[in-house]
Design an enzyme around this catalytic site. Structure first.
Site, PDB file in Angstrom:
ATOM      1  N   LYS A 240       0.818  -1.098  -0.239  1.00 35.16           N
ATOM      2  CA  LYS A 240      -0.089   0.092  -0.077  1.00 35.16           C
ATOM      3  C   LYS A 240       0.762   1.403   0.076  1.00 35.16           C
ATOM      4  CE  LYS A 240      -4.191  -1.514   2.258  1.00 35.16           C
ATOM      5  NZ  LYS A 240      -4.980  -1.393   1.302  1.00 35.16           N
ATOM      6  N   ARG A 314     -10.448 -11.058   1.514  1.00 30.64           N
ATOM      7  CA  ARG A 314     -11.326 -12.305   1.011  1.00 30.64           C
ATOM      8  C   ARG A 314     -10.701 -13.720   0.980  1.00 30.64           C
ATOM      9  NH1 ARG A 314     -11.694  -9.097  -4.557  1.00 30.64           N
ATOM     10  NH2 ARG A 314     -11.627  -7.401  -2.947  1.00 30.64           N
TER      11      ARG A 314
HETATM   12  N1  BES Z   1      -8.192  -3.560   4.108  1.00 32.60           N
HETATM   13  C1  BES Z   1      -8.222  -3.164   2.563  1.00 32.60           C
HETATM   14  C2  BES Z   1      -9.692  -2.301   2.683  1.00 32.60           C
HETATM   15  C3  BES Z   1      -9.876  -0.877   3.376  1.00 32.60           C
HETATM   16  C4  BES Z   1      -9.475   0.071   2.720  1.00 32.60           C
HETATM   17  C5  BES Z   1     -10.155  -0.922   4.650  1.00 32.60           C
HETATM   18  C6  BES Z   1      -9.570   1.228   3.317  1.00 32.60           C
HETATM   19  C7  BES Z   1     -10.312   0.338   5.154  1.00 32.60           C
HETATM   20  C8  BES Z   1      -9.937   1.367   4.389  1.00 32.60           C
HETATM   21  C9  BES Z   1      -8.374  -4.441   1.764  1.00 32.60           C
HETATM   22  O1  BES Z   1      -7.552  -5.356   2.335  1.00 32.60           O
HETATM   23  C10 BES Z   1      -8.045  -4.242   0.598  1.00 32.60           C
HETATM   24  O2  BES Z   1      -6.703  -3.875   0.460  1.00 32.60           O
HETATM   25  N2  BES Z   1      -8.777  -4.067  -0.454  1.00 32.60           N
HETATM   26  C11 BES Z   1      -8.483  -3.532  -1.936  1.00 32.60           C
HETATM   27  C12 BES Z   1      -9.113  -4.542  -2.698  1.00 32.60           C
HETATM   28  C13 BES Z   1      -8.740  -4.337  -4.150  1.00 32.60           C
HETATM   29  C14 BES Z   1      -7.343  -4.693  -4.408  1.00 32.60           C
HETATM   30  C15 BES Z   1      -9.575  -5.259  -4.922  1.00 32.60           C
HETATM   31  C16 BES Z   1      -8.992  -2.067  -1.887  1.00 32.60           C
HETATM   32  O3  BES Z   1     -10.290  -1.822  -1.588  1.00 32.60           O
HETATM   33  O4  BES Z   1      -8.738  -1.187  -2.707  1.00 32.60           O
HETATM   34 ZN    ZN Z   2      -5.729  -5.334   1.592  1.00 38.71          ZN
END
Ligand code: BES
Ligand code: ZN
Ligand code: ZN
Length: 462
Positions: A240, A314
């Site tokens: 990230k 997931r």
């Molecule tokens: N933990 C994150 C989702 C998240 C984002 C929670 C912002 C709280 C605040 C999750 O694991 C993630 O990174 N999701 C990605 C999924 C994508 C790669 C399909 C996302 O939402 O960008």
């Molecule tokens: Zn993630």
């Protein structure tokens, strides 16, 4: 904070609720909802909490006003206050409960890492129509919420998967809760390869945590509540970027909601049967990180291509729900997860997304959301969304075939659905509601909100 019931208000500081109509007698105060006004005379301090128009007033307005009122009392450094419950003539269902919740939830602050602790109101005298058992119940539920908030707010280096397992084990002191923990060795042995992979690069190894609460031996009915417990989400090899990584200790908020709810059950001892399950892992980047592009065999037997190591929630949930389904056979399963940033774009921080294969369950959860103030909105799971998760190299892929970011919350839910079998299931995406990056609003504090505890207890106890 100590709460006591009283016939009349004896404290010199009082919190009072005022509708717009009733505010007419108070100079320069309109009683708008969101408005808080302090008035002093020789002997007393009145904290007026505006409720707005009487006809539009509901439990949420009262909860929120009450939270602002107690924060005002904290600001004024009062040790004791009287909370004058809204009068009967307001005719709002659950108004007493909402007012007390506002005080208990609104006075929360997380000061573990502060040298100077904030002022705390020590006693609140509650005057009005509330029974002692009802008060105890509200206190227990709000205790569960504030506990979940503490878990989310604490350092990721402290709240590790093993720490979550220890928190669960502490609940087994209650005779009605049996706790089972699978360590990393067992996860590997039993083929929870997705959960294992997500946690494999961390010095804090993954855990699967199961808490079985049995409050009604006469009934065979059992509900499973499942939480995403990513104790820190770095994104893994799909690291990230700055601006997105700093809050990722929040990624165990689903697990915190499940622990908070189980804690409430252990204290209230209702006649229901509930299995709490947490998949816990630290999604780390390092020499042992799992590889994007690789295919893994899940616990269910379905193979998954990892298109992104940042869509880890997931993966962890796939094995967690499949394990729960196969070994515990619940009658319905509800999972809570900070799954996608997409849900923030759709609903903001105010409402959580719900996805379900069962209209009745979705409906009941929606109603519990309206009643508890932790609101939900349902999204569709049409076949086209499920098809978008089918793999070429493998059975499934963990990113959809859609353009980047398109329907990401729905396709995330569609992926989990593949591991549910035929059980009535609902997935609740709490990525928006679990954490408040701004200032406190009403009963919602800054940072961890504890979202899910009030919703789940409302659903399970009704
Ligand atoms: N933990 C994150 C989702 C998240 C984002 C929670 C912002 C709280 C605040 C999750 O694991 C993630 O990174 N999701 C990605 C999924 C994508 C790669 C399909 C996302 O939402 O960008
Ligand atoms: Zn993630
Ligand atoms: Zn995540």
């Amino acid at each position: 904070m100590k709460l006591k019931l009283s016939r009349s208000a004896t404290s010199t500081t009082q919190i009072q609720f005022i509708t717009k109509e009733d505010a007419k007698g108070i100079t320069d105060f309109c009683g708008e909802s969101g408005e808080t006004e302090v008035r002093y005379d020789k002997k007393s301090t009145m904290i007026y909490c505006g409720l707005g128009e009487k006809a539009l007033c509901n439990a949420q307005v009262i909860r929120s006003a009450s939270a602002r009122g107690i924060r005002k009392a904290i600001e004024l450094k009062r040790d004791g206050v009287s909370l004058v419950l809204p009068s009967q003539k307001l005719r709002v269902e659950g108004s007493e409960k909402a007012a007390v919740e506002g005080v208990l939830l609104g006075s929360y602050s997380f000061s573990k890492y502060k040298s100077e602790k904030p002022h705390a109101v020590k006693t609140v005298e509650i005057t009005g129509d509330l029974s002692s058992p009802d008060l105890k119940k509200i206190e227990t539920i709000c205790g569960g919420v504030n506990y979940a908030r503490d878990l989310v707010n604490s350092n990721a280096s402290e709240i590790t998967p093993e720490k979550l397992a220890q928190e669960a084990s502490a609940l087994s002191l209650s005779k009605r809760i049996k706790v089972t923990v699978l360590n990393e060795k067992k996860l590997k042995q039993q083929g929870l390869n997705l959960l294992y992979a997500v946690g494999q690069a961390s010095p804090y190894p993954p855990r699967l945590i199961i808490m079985e609460y049995s409050g009604n031996p006469k009934s065979k009915q059992r509900t499973a509540i499942v939480g995403k417990g990513i104790t820190f989400d770095s994104g893994g090899q799909n690291l990230k970027p700055t601006g997105h990584i700093e809050t990722m200790r929040l990624d165990m908020a689903g697990a915190a909601a499940v622990l908070g709810t189980m804690k409430v059950l252990s204290e209230l001892k209702p006649a229901v049967n509930v299995t709490g399950v947490i998949g816990a892992a630290h999604n780390a980047i390092g020499e042992n990180s799992f590889f994007p592009g690789d295919v893994y065999k899940s616990y269910s037997g379905k193979t998954v291509e990892i298109n992104s190591s940042d869509a880890e929630g997931r993966l962890l949930l796939a094995d967690t729900v499949a394990y729960c389904h196969k070994n515990y056979k619940p009658d319905r399963l509800i999972d809570l997860a900070t799954l996608t940033g997409g849900i923030l774009l759709a609903l903001g921080e105010l409402v959580a997304g719900v996805f379900s294969n069962d209209d009745e369950l979705a409906d009941e959860l929606f109603k519990s959301g309206e009643k508890s103030g932790e609101r939900l909105w349902r999204f569709p799971l049409y076949k086209e969304y499920c098809d978008a998760m089918k793999g070429d190299l493998s059975d499934l892929r963990n990113l959809s075939k859609f353009k980047k970011g398109y329907a990401s919350s729905i396709t995330g839910a569609a992926f989990i659905k593949e591991f549910i079998g035929d059980v009535p299931w609902a997935h609740i995406d709490i990525a928006g509601t679990a954490f408040n990056e701004g200032q406190a609003r009403g009963e919602i504090p800054q940072y961890g909100t504890g979202f899910g505890v009030r919703l789940l207890t409302e659903y399970l106890l009704k």
